[in-house]
Design a protein around this motif. Sequence first.
Motif, short mmCIF file in Angstrom:
data_model
loop_
_atom_site.label_atom_id
_atom_site.label_comp_id
_atom_site.label_asym_id
_atom_site.label_seq_id
_atom_site.Cartn_x
_atom_site.Cartn_y
_atom_site.Cartn_z
N GLN A 129 0.71 -1.23 -0.10
CA GLN A 129 0.03 -0.05 0.00
C GLN A 129 0.77 1.30 -0.06
O GLN A 129 0.67 2.24 -0.61
CB GLN A 129 -1.21 0.04 1.13
CG GLN A 129 -2.09 -1.11 1.13
CD GLN A 129 -3.00 -0.75 0.05
OE1 GLN A 129 -3.37 0.42 -0.30
NE2 GLN A 129 -3.56 -1.85 -0.67
N ARG A 186 -6.89 6.41 0.37
CA ARG A 186 -7.37 5.27 0.84
C ARG A 186 -6.05 3.98 1.28
O ARG A 186 -6.19 3.19 2.03
CB ARG A 186 -7.98 4.49 -0.29
CG ARG A 186 -9.45 5.00 -0.74
CD ARG A 186 -10.24 4.25 -1.74
NE ARG A 186 -9.72 4.06 -3.00
CZ ARG A 186 -9.94 4.85 -4.14
NH1 ARG A 186 -10.40 6.23 -3.88
NH2 ARG A 186 -9.25 4.67 -5.00
N HIS A 206 -5.62 1.95 4.57
CA HIS A 206 -5.45 0.66 4.61
C HIS A 206 -4.24 0.36 5.45
O HIS A 206 -4.20 -0.84 6.17
CB HIS A 206 -5.15 0.05 2.99
CG HIS A 206 -6.62 -0.18 2.23
ND1 HIS A 206 -7.48 -1.07 2.86
CD2 HIS A 206 -6.88 0.25 1.16
CE1 HIS A 206 -8.77 -0.96 1.96
NE2 HIS A 206 -8.27 -0.22 1.04
N THR A 208 -4.50 -1.96 8.88
CA THR A 208 -3.30 -3.07 8.89
C THR A 208 -2.76 -3.20 9.98
O THR A 208 -2.55 -3.97 10.68
CB THR A 208 -2.77 -3.37 7.51
OG1 THR A 208 -3.63 -3.25 6.30
CG2 THR A 208 -1.94 -4.67 7.43
N THR A 217 -8.53 -6.59 1.59
CA THR A 217 -8.87 -5.35 0.98
C THR A 217 -7.55 -4.38 1.05
O THR A 217 -7.66 -3.40 0.53
CB THR A 217 -9.89 -4.77 1.83
OG1 THR A 217 -9.68 -4.68 3.08
CG2 THR A 217 -11.09 -5.64 1.74
N ALA A 218 -6.68 -4.91 1.89
CA ALA A 218 -5.47 -4.04 1.89
C ALA A 218 -4.57 -3.91 0.90
O ALA A 218 -3.68 -3.11 0.39
CB ALA A 218 -4.34 -4.23 3.18
#
Length: 421
Positions: free
Chosen positions: A238, A255, A259, A263, A310-311
């Motif tokens: 990310q 976003r 993330h 996380t 989703t990360a």
Amino acid sequence: MRRIWALRPLLAPETYSRGVYLLLGGVVGVPYVALAAVFVQAIRGNGGADIAMFVLLAGLTIVVGAGVAVLPASRALAITATRTLLGVELPEPEPDSATRWDVRRRVALWYVASVLTGGAMLMLVLFAVPTGLGLCAVPFTDSATAQELIRRTPASADGIGPSLATIAAGLAMVLGTVYSVAGAGAGLARLAPALLGPTEADEIAALRRRERAAAARNELARELHDSIGHALTAMTVQASAGARVLERDPAFATRAFHHIENTARAALEDLDHVLGILRANDSGGNGPGTALPAAAPAGRSLADLPALFTAYPADRVEVTLAGDPVRVPAAVSREAYRVAQEAVTNAVRHGADGPIMVSITVSDKHIRLEVDNPRGSASRPGTGRGLLGIRERIALHSGTVTAGPSGDRWVVVAEIPWEGQ
């Protein structure tokens, strides 16, 4: 060298510490001697006809002698005294071993051997040491009794005078006592491991306890490796993606940073959970040899997998879940979650760019989990700890796992039975 060896018992500190142990054993035996004296006197006083008194005193002697030796605390006290005074290294006894009768019998034998040996050494010391020192002092005393003793002492064949012969006899008694104490102490020290050391049952229990402790450490190591490794990998992905598009796509970068934050929070939660288990175990909260609680937080399950990935970029990990994961027992669901997490983490770290396919099928008898990703170059090898952790997790539930290349893909397939769990 032979002379030095002969003098060693006189100079060695353990001779005197063992002597203290023997004298304490002799002192413990004094009440038994007094009881025996009362016993004999009672019989003589009644002409040996008082059977009731005979039975009473005999029973009392047996109860006192045997009762002290078989008390559960006797072994711990004997081991402590043996370590401190006899200088024998003995392992810590198993917590429940003192209640077993085979151990109690061995402790009773040790108790009897210590009391009898100590009593003999106590009588020897009380008689020989004062007598020997008295003989050494006789030549320097002008009393009539001392002079008569010197006169009656025969001179040796070498022409040593009576006074020197008296001193020699006194020194021989004192030194003989020291050597006797050294020999008796060494004998008890050699006997201690056989009577106070671990039994076969103790060794088996200790082995099982070490195996449980090793399994618990491996479980914690797997949890740290999988959860923290996944978090760091996801945050790296990310951060890299957010940094590349920060100027041209601020919304995407925002976003990505969110993330990373989420996380990191999840990783901190896992880390705090594992550290809490470690602290509880170190403080004795779980007791010796007991299994640790589940290292993964209770919220981790197969149902959480879509949120876990989703990360990563939206097109990087594709999850397909067939069946109802809610029916799966929590322990099995938690292990399957960790297996999928580690397999995807390995794919991101060591595989080539491209979609990672995660397929999970829940049936009435087992879970089938497959992670398929493009193979990476040989320049990005792993350590193997991730696959080892996956195999250990699956083995705990009697499952099977295969991992290896399939064409230009790397495929991990794990099956975990759960029927009847």
